[in-house]
Each structure stands twice: as C-alpha cells, then as structure tokens.
Scaffold this motif. Structure first.
Motif, PDB file in Angstrom:
ATOM      1  N   GLU A 220       0.504  -1.020   0.308  1.00 57.93           N
ATOM      2  CA  GLU A 220       0.236   0.002   0.036  1.00 57.93           C
ATOM      3  C   GLU A 220       0.895   1.161  -0.467  1.00 57.93           C
ATOM      4  O   GLU A 220       2.025   1.143   0.507  1.00 57.93           O
ATOM      5  N   LYS A 221       0.252   2.308  -0.390  1.00 57.71           N
ATOM      6  CA  LYS A 221       0.687   3.894  -0.440  1.00 57.71           C
ATOM      7  C   LYS A 221       1.360   4.625   0.901  1.00 57.71           C
ATOM      8  O   LYS A 221       1.501   5.606   0.835  1.00 57.71           O
ATOM      9  N   ASP A 222       0.372   4.111   1.720  1.00 55.22           N
ATOM     10  CA  ASP A 222      -0.451   4.641   2.552  1.00 55.22           C
ATOM     11  C   ASP A 222       1.094   5.225   3.607  1.00 55.22           C
ATOM     12  O   ASP A 222       1.381   5.619   3.858  1.00 55.22           O
ATOM     13  N   ARG A 223       1.883   3.994   3.610  1.00 52.66           N
ATOM     14  CA  ARG A 223       2.879   3.993   4.649  1.00 52.66           C
ATOM     15  C   ARG A 223       4.583   4.518   3.985  1.00 52.66           C
ATOM     16  O   ARG A 223       5.027   4.862   4.853  1.00 52.66           O
TER      17      ARG A 223
ATOM     18  N   ASP B   9       6.406  11.928   4.481  1.00 44.74           N
ATOM     19  CA  ASP B   9       6.235  13.000   5.614  1.00 44.74           C
ATOM     20  C   ASP B   9       6.308  13.068   6.475  1.00 44.74           C
ATOM     21  O   ASP B   9       7.395  14.497   6.826  1.00 44.74           O
ATOM     22  N   GLY B  10       6.961  12.037   7.261  1.00 40.60           N
ATOM     23  CA  GLY B  10       7.749  12.386   8.462  1.00 40.60           C
ATOM     24  C   GLY B  10       9.383  12.844   8.287  1.00 40.60           C
ATOM     25  O   GLY B  10       9.804  13.674   9.158  1.00 40.60           O
ATOM     26  N   VAL B  11       9.970  11.947   7.404  1.00 41.12           N
ATOM     27  CA  VAL B  11      11.265  11.996   6.671  1.00 41.12           C
ATOM     28  C   VAL B  11      11.370  13.667   6.148  1.00 41.12           C
ATOM     29  O   VAL B  11      11.935  14.791   7.309  1.00 41.12           O
ATOM     30  N   ILE B  12      10.260  14.264   5.925  1.00 45.29           N
ATOM     31  CA  ILE B  12      10.258  15.631   5.301  1.00 45.29           C
ATOM     32  C   ILE B  12      10.196  16.626   6.491  1.00 45.29           C
ATOM     33  O   ILE B  12      10.438  17.668   6.521  1.00 45.29           O
ATOM     34  N   ALA B  13       9.207  16.578   7.006  1.00 42.56           N
ATOM     35  CA  ALA B  13       9.001  17.315   8.385  1.00 42.56           C
ATOM     36  C   ALA B  13       9.697  17.420   9.851  1.00 42.56           C
ATOM     37  O   ALA B  13      10.139  18.124   9.409  1.00 42.56           O
TER      38      ALA B  13
ATOM     39  N   LEU C 124       1.790  13.765  -5.969  1.00 43.93           N
ATOM     40  CA  LEU C 124       2.602  12.655  -7.315  1.00 43.93           C
ATOM     41  C   LEU C 124       1.675  11.689  -6.367  1.00 43.93           C
ATOM     42  O   LEU C 124       1.642  10.403  -7.480  1.00 43.93           O
ATOM     43  N   LEU C 125       2.132  11.381  -4.976  1.00 46.99           N
ATOM     44  CA  LEU C 125       1.450   9.865  -4.874  1.00 46.99           C
ATOM     45  C   LEU C 125       0.409  10.001  -4.469  1.00 46.99           C
ATOM     46  O   LEU C 125      -0.604   8.558  -4.626  1.00 46.99           O
ATOM     47  N   HIS C 126      -0.247  11.224  -4.909  1.00 54.84           N
ATOM     48  CA  HIS C 126      -1.942  11.346  -4.986  1.00 54.84           C
ATOM     49  C   HIS C 126      -2.895  10.578  -6.233  1.00 54.84           C
ATOM     50  O   HIS C 126      -3.435  10.019  -6.486  1.00 54.84           O
ATOM     51  N   ALA C 127      -1.998  10.215  -6.985  1.00 57.42           N
ATOM     52  CA  ALA C 127      -1.941  10.264  -8.633  1.00 57.42           C
ATOM     53  C   ALA C 127      -1.358   8.647  -9.032  1.00 57.42           C
ATOM     54  O   ALA C 127      -1.497   7.460  -9.830  1.00 57.42           O
ATOM     55  N   THR C 128      -0.925   8.158  -7.461  1.00 59.18           N
ATOM     56  CA  THR C 128      -0.284   6.472  -7.876  1.00 59.18           C
ATOM     57  C   THR C 128      -1.426   6.084  -6.781  1.00 59.18           C
ATOM     58  O   THR C 128      -1.806   6.370  -5.809  1.00 59.18           O
ATOM     59  N   GLU C 129      -1.785   4.100  -7.837  1.00 57.54           N
ATOM     60  CA  GLU C 129      -2.659   3.679  -6.790  1.00 57.54           C
ATOM     61  C   GLU C 129      -1.911   2.855  -5.883  1.00 57.54           C
ATOM     62  O   GLU C 129      -1.925   2.924  -5.089  1.00 57.54           O
ATOM     63  N   ARG C 130      -0.547   2.289  -6.702  1.00 59.52           N
ATOM     64  CA  ARG C 130      -0.113   1.431  -6.229  1.00 59.52           C
ATOM     65  C   ARG C 130       1.720   1.111  -5.524  1.00 59.52           C
ATOM     66  O   ARG C 130       1.947   1.858  -7.100  1.00 59.52           O
ATOM     67  N   VAL C 131       2.633   0.855  -4.943  1.00 59.27           N
ATOM     68  CA  VAL C 131       4.044   0.778  -5.680  1.00 59.27           C
ATOM     69  C   VAL C 131       4.341  -0.301  -5.527  1.00 59.27           C
ATOM     70  O   VAL C 131       3.851  -0.954  -5.314  1.00 59.27           O
ATOM     71  N   ASN C 132       5.631  -0.908  -6.047  1.00 60.26           N
ATOM     72  CA  ASN C 132       6.215  -1.303  -5.999  1.00 60.26           C
ATOM     73  C   ASN C 132       7.781  -0.940  -5.498  1.00 60.26           C
ATOM     74  O   ASN C 132       8.060  -0.328  -5.275  1.00 60.26           O
TER      75      ASN C 132
ATOM     76  N   SER D  84       6.578   2.364  14.676  1.00 61.12           N
ATOM     77  CA  SER D  84       8.441   2.421  14.219  1.00 61.12           C
ATOM     78  C   SER D  84       8.553   3.421  12.926  1.00 61.12           C
ATOM     79  O   SER D  84      10.044   3.826  13.012  1.00 61.12           O
ATOM     80  N   ASP D  85       7.258   3.744  12.308  1.00 57.72           N
ATOM     81  CA  ASP D  85       7.717   4.720  11.274  1.00 57.72           C
ATOM     82  C   ASP D  85       8.093   5.826  11.354  1.00 57.72           C
ATOM     83  O   ASP D  85       9.139   6.499  10.307  1.00 57.72           O
ATOM     84  N   GLY D  86       8.051   6.282  12.865  1.00 58.24           N
ATOM     85  CA  GLY D  86       8.479   7.723  13.033  1.00 58.24           C
ATOM     86  C   GLY D  86       9.752   7.572  13.775  1.00 58.24           C
ATOM     87  O   GLY D  86      10.375   8.154  13.001  1.00 58.24           O
ATOM     88  N   VAL D  87       9.708   6.708  14.426  1.00 56.51           N
ATOM     89  CA  VAL D  87      11.025   6.308  14.939  1.00 56.51           C
ATOM     90  C   VAL D  87      12.428   6.104  13.698  1.00 56.51           C
ATOM     91  O   VAL D  87      13.307   6.392  13.895  1.00 56.51           O
ATOM     92  N   ILE D  88      12.120   5.808  13.368  1.00 53.18           N
ATOM     93  CA  ILE D  88      12.869   4.410  12.070  1.00 53.18           C
ATOM     94  C   ILE D  88      13.526   6.689  10.328  1.00 53.18           C
ATOM     95  O   ILE D  88      14.515   7.033  10.578  1.00 53.18           O
ATOM     96  N   ALA D  89      12.419   7.284  10.810  1.00 52.45           N
ATOM     97  CA  ALA D  89      12.088   8.840  10.516  1.00 52.45           C
ATOM     98  C   ALA D  89      12.642   9.247  10.725  1.00 52.45           C
ATOM     99  O   ALA D  89      13.650   9.580   9.753  1.00 52.45           O
TER     100      ALA D  89
END
Lengths: 191, 191, 191, 191
Positions: free
Chosen positions: C2-5, C11-15, C63-71, D10-15
């Motif tokens: 899923e693309k959610d994670r 988001d976490g890294v950029i924040a 970009l990710l909004h226009a993406t359904e799935r990721v590999n 976990s995502d938060g910590v790794i990010a």
C-alpha cells in the motif's frame, strides 16, 4: 474532538523523545576501548530511559484505547504528561554524563515521579469524563502498580544522596515491574 | 486535495518543534544545585514555549476540523504558519540563555506576533475558500482572543526595552488567555 | 504494497528535515542587533530551503495522489529522493554560515539538482509502473517546470564561482516558479 | 491491540533515525574542497547507514503486513529492534569521523549484528503468535538472506582489526544482498 489526532501527536512526541536521547550520547574522540568506557554509564542510562519511554508509550496506547472521546481537560492533561516526558532526555544526559552523581540521580527520579503523577492525572481526567460507568475505572482498579511506582520514586529521590546504587536499583525495579508480563500478578494487583 | 495529509504534516512539524526545544536546554557541567540555577530562566522559557506550541496545536486542530477541503493557498498559508512556529525554538534558546535580555525578549515577541498573524491569515484563507456560508466564519466570530493576543504582542515588543518583566507578564497573560477553559468567557468573546 | 505507509514515512522525513534545519541556526552569544547580523544569511538560506522542502512536500503529495500502488522500485526511488533531500540541512548550514562563499553555494545547487533528478526518476518509475494508460503521464505532460528547474541548477552551479548572487537569483527563481499559483501558466507549460 | 499504532510508531522512529544521522555530518569550517575531503568517509558511512535503515523500514513494512494482531511480547520485541537501530546514528558518527579505525568499524558491525538478531527475534515472536498455520513462517522460509547477513557480520567484526576494507566490503555486500531486487534469487533463497 476525535482522539485520533491526540494519539498521533503523542506517538510523534514519544517517538522523537526516544530517538533524540541518543543525541546526548556524544561520539567519542578516541578509537580504542578506553574511549568507550566513560560512555558505559551514559549507555546504561539511555537503555533505562528507552525502557521507561517504551513503557509509557505502551501504557498510553492502552489508556487511549479505552477512551472514546477527549475534551479540553484531557488534552491538556496529555500535554502535561508529554511535558514531563520531554525532560527525560535532559535528565538522562545529566545523570549519565556525571556517572550517577547524587543530585542528577535524584533529579532523574523527580522527573520520573512527576511524569508518573501526570499519567495518573490523565487517567483520572479520562475516568471523570467517562462518568459513572467508566470502562477505564474498572480496568485500572486500585492501580497498585502505579502506587508502587510513585512510592519507589519518593524513596529513590532522597536515597540518591546516600547511595546512587539504591536509587538506580529502585528505578530498575519500577521498569521491571511494568515490563514483566506476568498476567496473574498483574490481574491480582489490579483487583 | 485531502486535508488529512496537511493535518498529519502539521502535527509532525509541531511535535518535532515541541521536542527539539529541549535540545536547547544544554546538560550542565556541574552536579550541584548551583549548576542548575542558570538553567532556571531557560526552563521557564521552555515551559512558556511548550504551552504556546500546545495552544497552537490545539487551535490548529479545531481550525482544520472545521475545514472540509484545502487548496494551494491554504496549503502555503499553513506552511507559512509552520515557518514562524519553527523559529520558536531559536528565540526560546536565545531568550532563555540570556536571562531575558531586552533584544531577545523583544524578538521572542516578534516571532509570536508573526505566528499569530500567520494563524489569522490561514484562518482567513479557509473562510474565503468556504465562501458565503462558511461554518468557520461563524465559529471564529469577532475573534476577540486573537485580537487581544496580537495587541499584547505589539505592546510587549517595545516594552521589553523598558522592562523584560512587563513583556514576560504579557506573554504569560496571552498563554493563560488561551489556556483557561472558561467557556462562558470564550463564547462571549466570540460573539 | 500500500502507498499509505510510503506517504506517511515520506511526510515524517520531510517534516523532520524542515524542522532540524533550524538547529543549524545557532543561538548567538551576544544580545544586541550586532549579534543577529551574522545570522541574516543563515536565516535567508533557511527560508529558501524551507520553501524548497515545502514545494517538494507539496509536489510529492500530488505525485502519490495520482499513484494507486507502489512496487519495490518505486519504494527505492522514493528513498533515493529522500536521501538527497536529507542533505539539504547540511548544505543550508554550510552556505548560510559562510555567507554564500562560492563552493558552498555551488554544492547547495548540486544537492538541489540531484534532488530534482531524483524526483523525476521517481516520477518515471511511477509512470512506468502504471503502464500505457498512466494517469500521471498525462498530468505531468512535458514537465516544462521540471526541465527549467534542472536547467537553472545546471547554470547556477558553475556561476557560483563567478558571482554567488547569480546562483542565488537562480535558486530563488526556481522556488518562485513552483510557488506562484498561476494556473493558466501552469496548464500551458504542462501541455 | 491493533498493529496500526505499532506501525506508525516504528515508522516515526525509523524516519527520525534516518534524518538525525545527518546531524552527525558537521558543517565544515572551511569553504574549499579541502574542507570537504575529511567528510568523505562520514558521507560514505551516512549513505551506508541510510541504505541499512531503508532496508529495515522496507522489511519491517512487509513483516507487519503479514501480521494480523500483536501482543505484549511482539510489542517489546519491536521496541528491542528499534533500540538497536537507534544506536546506528552513534556508530555511524563514530566510524565515519574516525575514518574506519578498527574498533569503530567493529562496533558498527556489532550494532548491525544485534539489530539483525533483534529482527529475527521479532519475526519469531510473530510466527509463534500466529501458531501452526502461520502465513509468515511460509513467507520467511529458511530465511537464507537473514542467515547470510548474520554470518557476514560475525565475520566482519573480528576482521575489522585486520583490515577495515574487508569489513566495509562485507557491510556493503549485505546491503546489496537486500537491495538487489532479483526475485528469482529471492524466491530460491526462501525455499
């Protein structure tokens, strides 16, 4: 007010706290074992604080799981808890770098004590908000673990001036109290 | 554009800001009470800034709760607010380490003022986007609290050069204004 | 997958990146205006990098909004982008503290260039994964903005050794190019 | 206990870990190429650690994807993994700043080894919790990659005292092992 964002915000803050503590672990200048030795108390303190923050995250998770809605009071009780938790990296650094000198060891306990009381305040705020048929009140019970923890901190703080090892032993005892997953003991204590 | 990611990103940034401030609280060299004393103003400033960021997080939560959709303008108004908030750890460190010297105390107020104005800009951008029947416009009302806050900052900035205590009193007053949960006052001010 | 994670992690890294940059803005020793003056270039650089990271977050969102799935490939292309973005606080600090000396100003552009190319690589990976009827390919079009950006960086890097102001003007130009929300221009360029 | 919050935490910590590493990359004083040269090993180490944390995030994602529910044991196994990962910025800084001196290079491997074992412990805890018909056990298979990784670390640690290049080559080899997306090899190794 939905609890989701409260949960996400708290997770974020605790995740950051648990990781910025490592920034207090200064990269040593030397490259031999002697350079690592002064880091041992800092590393031990880091492990201890990591476990404490892990326990808080875990318990916080259960606490909010048993909560349906939050109000302004709960929100601020939660920020109050996060405030005391946010001081843990500072006291961790101070105690670890000074090899368990009396005052830093006592102050480490003071912050743990205030975080513990803040947690109980948050718990009470949620129970009060849920009213007479609070699911949480039942789950918490007499909160024997919480009371033993607070009592241990109250003992450990003055004892740090007698011997830092007694205080450290008490901190480790509290951590183990929450870590050990013996459910029979847990359910007994909660009666 | 969904508002979820805007919310999550803002939560992330505010959670990080509220915790990296603690990194400005340098671990003292000494291990006695005298070593802690110079930290008192830094700690007080930290508490003040923690409360301000807590208030912003809380209000931001309510603001986006009353928002259905976001556009590019709202997104940048939000980033603009986060920019001014991101300067708070810097001004907190500068004011706290220098024991409320005039210029740092004034600059602390300047950043709070600009964050306050950025918040109102964001609010207006959302109201404008919602159009004539904006739910938010009604909820915000005359925004008396917002105006008193801005007025207090405008007073506090020049007064820092007369006496830092007046400025600090004004900052604390604004914080209490938003903290005190007296809903009757709140609803009155919003008329 | 899923693309959610992927979205949440990015988001976490950029924040975090957008907020740790502020740690490079060292609290000055003095308490007068003269103490703030050497910070002006650092502050300007901080604003510039804040805007760049804001733009990346914004575009990444679309970009990710226009993406359904990721590999797996998209995942690593995304981490590759985050890697170059993660160097921005470093180059921001280096350029800002050295008042736009030639090499730091050029290196600032090199990292922006590589981040820009990483973004286009990610874009291509998603388009390739979506196949012939890619929604994203259509939305991206000729990606004139992307090409102008890359071209500006390529110009700015060597020109930093002639005059840092030309390079800075080019960086500001690219930032404005993405900031200005003139949709007619945008849609024209995308044709 | 839902797995969502475990995943988010976990995502938060790794990010955070992946981004605070960059703080170890100290902004150089000089402004010429000579000032950048001593950073080359630090930058190389940063890239290596970035890739390792990226791999862990990726694998962790898959691991929890195949998990339905979590219990207390899994939660602590996860925190245990995060603990070892949290030491990576420290060992990255120590190895990078000391240009691959023997002890830091060995300690870098020790932390990778312990993180690797912690990952397998987490994996086992989840498999045990899922019981006889564990979906995950099947997916993991003989976990040849995991065993090769652990073996490489065990080799690399003592060899750091002979030649740091052998150890580094082994670390890079493990990183490539997980990076290269050849699915035929992957499925073979998992038999």
């Amino acid at each position: 007010m939905e609890k989701d964002r409260v949960q996400a915000f708290s997770d974020g803050v605790i995740a950051i706290l648990i990781t910025i503590m490592i920034l207090e672990l200064k990269v040593p200048r030397g490259v031999d074992l002697a350079a690592l030795r002064p880091l041992v108390p800092a590393l031990f303190t880091y492990v201890l604080s990591f476990v404490f923050l892990g326990i808080y995250w875990n318990n916080h998770h259960h606490l909010l799981h048993a909560t349906e809605r939050v109000n302004g009071g709960i929100l601020w009780a939660n920020l109050h808890l996060l405030f005391w938790l946010s001081l843990i990296p500072f006291t961790t650094g101070w105690m670890g770098e000074n090899h368990f000198a009396p005052l830093p060891t006592a102050v480490y306990g003071v912050v743990l004590l205030l975080a513990g009381l803040a947690y109980q305040l948050l718990q009470s705020a949620i129970v009060a908000h849920q009213g007479a048929e609070s699911r949480l009140r039942e789950a918490v019970g007499k909160d024997v673990k919480g009371k033993i923890s607070v009592g241990s901190y109250v003992l450990a703080i003055p004892l740090a001036f007698a011997s830092c090892w007694i205080s450290l032993a008490l901190y480790v005892f509290v951590a183990l109290l929450w870590l050990v997953p013996d459910r029979r003991i847990e359910s007994k204590w909660r009666e």
